[in-house]
Design a protein around this motif. Structure first.
Motif, PDB file in Angstrom:
ATOM      1  N   THR A   8      -9.030  -3.553 -33.230  1.00  0.00           N
ATOM      2  CA  THR A   8     -10.083  -3.633 -32.228  1.00  0.00           C
ATOM      3  C   THR A   8     -10.718  -5.016 -32.309  1.00  0.00           C
ATOM      4  N   LEU A   9     -11.809  -5.230 -31.606  1.00  0.00           N
ATOM      5  CA  LEU A   9     -12.418  -6.555 -31.548  1.00  0.00           C
ATOM      6  C   LEU A   9     -13.757  -6.607 -32.271  1.00  0.00           C
ATOM      7  N   SER A  10     -14.010  -7.763 -32.874  1.00  0.00           N
ATOM      8  CA  SER A  10     -15.278  -8.074 -33.508  1.00  0.00           C
ATOM      9  C   SER A  10     -15.845  -9.305 -32.804  1.00  0.00           C
ATOM     10  N   PHE A  11     -17.113  -9.245 -32.411  1.00  0.00           N
ATOM     11  CA  PHE A  11     -17.755 -10.323 -31.670  1.00  0.00           C
ATOM     12  C   PHE A  11     -18.868 -10.936 -32.515  1.00  0.00           C
ATOM     13  N   SER A  12     -18.965 -12.251 -32.505  1.00  0.00           N
ATOM     14  CA  SER A  12     -20.043 -12.954 -33.182  1.00  0.00           C
ATOM     15  C   SER A  12     -20.459 -14.137 -32.313  1.00  0.00           C
ATOM     16  N   ILE A  13     -21.747 -14.240 -32.038  1.00  0.00           N
ATOM     17  CA  ILE A  13     -22.286 -15.335 -31.246  1.00  0.00           C
ATOM     18  C   ILE A  13     -23.335 -16.014 -32.113  1.00  0.00           C
ATOM     19  N   ASP A  14     -23.171 -17.318 -32.320  1.00  0.00           N
ATOM     20  CA  ASP A  14     -24.167 -18.002 -33.137  1.00  0.00           C
ATOM     21  C   ASP A  14     -24.500 -19.371 -32.567  1.00  0.00           C
ATOM     22  N   GLY A  15     -25.583 -19.915 -33.071  1.00  0.00           N
ATOM     23  CA  GLY A  15     -26.055 -21.225 -32.656  1.00  0.00           C
ATOM     24  C   GLY A  15     -27.343 -21.527 -33.384  1.00  0.00           C
ATOM     25  N   MET A  30     -23.563 -17.495 -23.073  1.00  0.00           N
ATOM     26  CA  MET A  30     -24.933 -17.939 -23.037  1.00  0.00           C
ATOM     27  C   MET A  30     -25.742 -17.046 -23.972  1.00  0.00           C
ATOM     28  N   PHE A  31     -26.465 -17.655 -24.879  1.00  0.00           N
ATOM     29  CA  PHE A  31     -27.317 -16.946 -25.827  1.00  0.00           C
ATOM     30  C   PHE A  31     -28.678 -17.614 -25.740  1.00  0.00           C
ATOM     31  N   LYS A  32     -29.693 -16.867 -25.294  1.00  0.00           N
ATOM     32  CA  LYS A  32     -31.047 -17.400 -25.200  1.00  0.00           C
ATOM     33  C   LYS A  32     -31.960 -16.519 -26.027  1.00  0.00           C
ATOM     34  N   LEU A  33     -32.978 -17.134 -26.610  1.00  0.00           N
ATOM     35  CA  LEU A  33     -33.836 -16.432 -27.545  1.00  0.00           C
ATOM     36  C   LEU A  33     -35.304 -16.647 -27.198  1.00  0.00           C
ATOM     37  N   LYS A  70     -21.615 -20.826 -30.304  1.00  0.00           N
ATOM     38  CA  LYS A  70     -20.211 -20.547 -30.596  1.00  0.00           C
ATOM     39  C   LYS A  70     -19.966 -19.043 -30.495  1.00  0.00           C
ATOM     40  N   LEU A  71     -18.966 -18.678 -29.693  1.00  0.00           N
ATOM     41  CA  LEU A  71     -18.544 -17.290 -29.565  1.00  0.00           C
ATOM     42  C   LEU A  71     -17.242 -17.134 -30.336  1.00  0.00           C
TER      43      LEU A  71
END
Length: 152
Positions: A37-44, A1-4, A14-15
């Protein structure tokens, strides 16, 4: 969940979680070590305007297994360089102020919850938001085991 901003939910959210290679260099002992290691990107988007929030971890995946079960901890020390990036419409990213927590539950599943705000941006607007998502570390530990086995 991404809220702005006014907690509008992003559309087409999209995660993306990817394995990346980080390199640590010790200039005193003159040695270099690489690890996965891990890289995270959340977009919309909201009304067609693109937003992206991203960060990388600074530790080996196995370090996440040290997080106690069912305990929420501050996750800032696990972020590469303490850096996160927030992009609006692919403008140059800004580094927001943020609070980020992680909770380990159900063996190797984790939930990340973060809130952030900006006090500047390239479109001269201030932004704030919240993001929450879960991931299963086993999915990525298996990949690193397979890569290590293939490289032998």
């Amino acid at each position: 969940m991404f809220k702005l901003n006014e907690l509008e939910k992003l559309n087409d959210e999209k995660l993306t979680i990817e394995l990346v290679t980080q390199t640590e260099q010790d200039f005193i002992e003159k040695k270099k070590e690489s690890f996965k290691t891990l890289s995270f990107s959340i977009d919309g988007n909201i009304n067609g305007k693109k937003y992206e929030f991203s960060f990388d971890l600074n530790c080996r995946l196995e370090k996440l297994l040290d997080i106690p079960m069912n305990e929420t901890i501050d996750f800032k020390d696990y972020i590469f360089g303490g850096e996160t990036w927030f992009n609006v419409e692919e403008l140059n990213g800004v580094e927001p102020d943020m609070d980020i927590k992680i909770t380990r539950f159900l063996k190797n599943k984790f939930i990340i919850y973060l809130t952030f705000f900006t006090d500047y941006s390239y479109d001269e607007k201030d932004y704030s938001g919240m993001i929450e998502f879960t991931f299963n570390l086993d999915d990525y530990l298996e990949e690193t085991k397979e890569e290590n086995h293939e490289s032998r």
